[in-house]
Design an enzyme around this catalytic site. Structure first.
Site, PDB file in Angstrom:
ATOM      1  N   LYS A 147       0.806  -1.228   0.000  1.00 36.47           N
ATOM      2  CA  LYS A 147       0.000   0.000   0.000  1.00 36.47           C
ATOM      3  C   LYS A 147       0.841   1.281   0.000  1.00 36.47           C
ATOM      4  CE  LYS A 147      -4.218  -1.632   2.237  1.00 36.47           C
ATOM      5  NZ  LYS A 147      -5.222  -1.321   3.269  1.00 36.47           N
ATOM      6  N   ASP A 190     -10.050   3.080   2.327  1.00 38.64           N
ATOM      7  CA  ASP A 190     -10.169   2.469   3.665  1.00 38.64           C
ATOM      8  C   ASP A 190     -10.951   3.368   4.627  1.00 38.64           C
ATOM      9  OD1 ASP A 190      -8.840   0.125   3.077  1.00 38.64           O
ATOM     10  OD2 ASP A 190      -6.874   0.919   3.646  1.00 38.64           O
TER      11      ASP A 190
END
Ligand code: ATR
Length: 284
Positions: free
Chosen positions: A71, A107
């Protein structure tokens, strides 16, 4: 599903990747809406990340989810970054827009949507957030504008303080960082509305939050966990027993996926279809 020469390819990269629920959720959603898209999972080792992203460009993949451990590093390979990605330094979603790779992070939206869709008011509330890693950062950033007070508790206290300080610099002075301990948590829960666990505590084969920590759970609290395996963590079980409203980690998982889906397709995600697919897979 019929795969043709026009089918758009999406996928998720990570390592390990075998247990990902993303293909199950996205393919169910593509099928439900009759979209000519398909979604695969790819195991990509750290050393191969550059090759993988060159592959995305060369093969004209349409979209990608990115999970651990890529990420952060993936940001260096993208052409344009959403402001949230710039703040977090991490992306979990890529859109290939006519050859330009655009980075997003869904997220945080996943967590706030999970609260919203479960009718939890965030505005002017006090939130206690456990953790200061990648997931916690994303959640904190998404909650930051709306909430009245955000307390970030982390085992490594310096990370909690640094995150609180970074948020204060952008959104004003309503953030505090402290150590994750029974005593600090119990003290903070007294006047809190929402508790979110964004640590990996409670994951299968990892320790739970210890019992002493959980003294402050009450019926006026909403407790959300980002851990979804098991679906009902010990934290959620204890919270339910104390009369708190509980939101499982599956909700955040679904809503972050829904946000990625919308970035790739431009269509509203069929959230109920994605939830059913995820829950079916988890119960197997
Ligand atoms: P993610 O991207 O999923 O958030 P991460 O960045 O590695 O993963 O963050 C994991 C979080 O869980 C961190 O807040 C971590 O605390 P530290 O910053 O102190 O490492 C927290 N965590 C992991 N194991 C823990 C444990 N046994 N006790 C307390 N906190 C723990």
């Amino acid at each position: 599903m019929i795969i043709s020469g026009k089918t758009r390819v999406c996928g998720v990269i990570g390592d390990p990747i075998e247990h990902t629920l993303s293909p199950i959720m996205h393919n169910a959603a593509f099928n439900y809406l009759g979209l000519d898209f398909v979604f695969f999972a790819f195991n990509v080792k750290t050393d191969d990340l550059g090759n993988a992203i060159r592959g995305v460009r060369g093969l004209h993949f349409h979209g990608l989810n990115v999970t651990m451990p890529h990420k952060n590093a993936v940001v260096n390979y993208l052409d344009e970054l959403d402001p949230i990605v710039k703040f977090l330094g991490s992306a979990n979603t890529i859109l290939n827009k006519e050859g330009a790779l655009l980075g997003f992070n869904t997220d945080g939206i996943g967590a706030t949507k999970a609260l919203e869709e479960n009718n939890i008011e965030m505005s002017e509330k006090k939130v206690v957030l456990l953790g200061a890693g990648g997931a916690a950062k994303a959640i904190a950033f998404s909650l930051a504008e709306e909430v009245a007070d955000l307390v970030i508790l982390n085992r490594t206290v310096e990370k909690a303080k640094a995150l609180a300080e970074a948020l204060s610099g952008i959104f004003g002075n309503k953030f505090n960082g402290d150590r994750l301990s029974s005593e600090v948590l119990t003290r903070n829960l007294v006047d809190s509305d929402i508790l979110i666990n964004a640590t990996s505590l409670g994951m299968k084969q990892k320790p739970s939050l210890n019992l002493a920590v959980l003294q402050g759970l009450t019926s006026k609290l909403t407790v959300m966990d980002i851990v979804y395996h098991p679906i009902e963590t010990k934290l959620l079980k204890d919270a339910k027993a104390a009369g708190s409203k509980v939101i499982s980690g599956v909700e955040m998982l679904i809503f972050q996926a829904a946000a990625s889906f919308e970035i790739w397709t431009g269509f509203s995600a069929p959230v109920q279809v994605m939830r059913k697919a995820a829950l079916n897979a988890l119960s197997r």
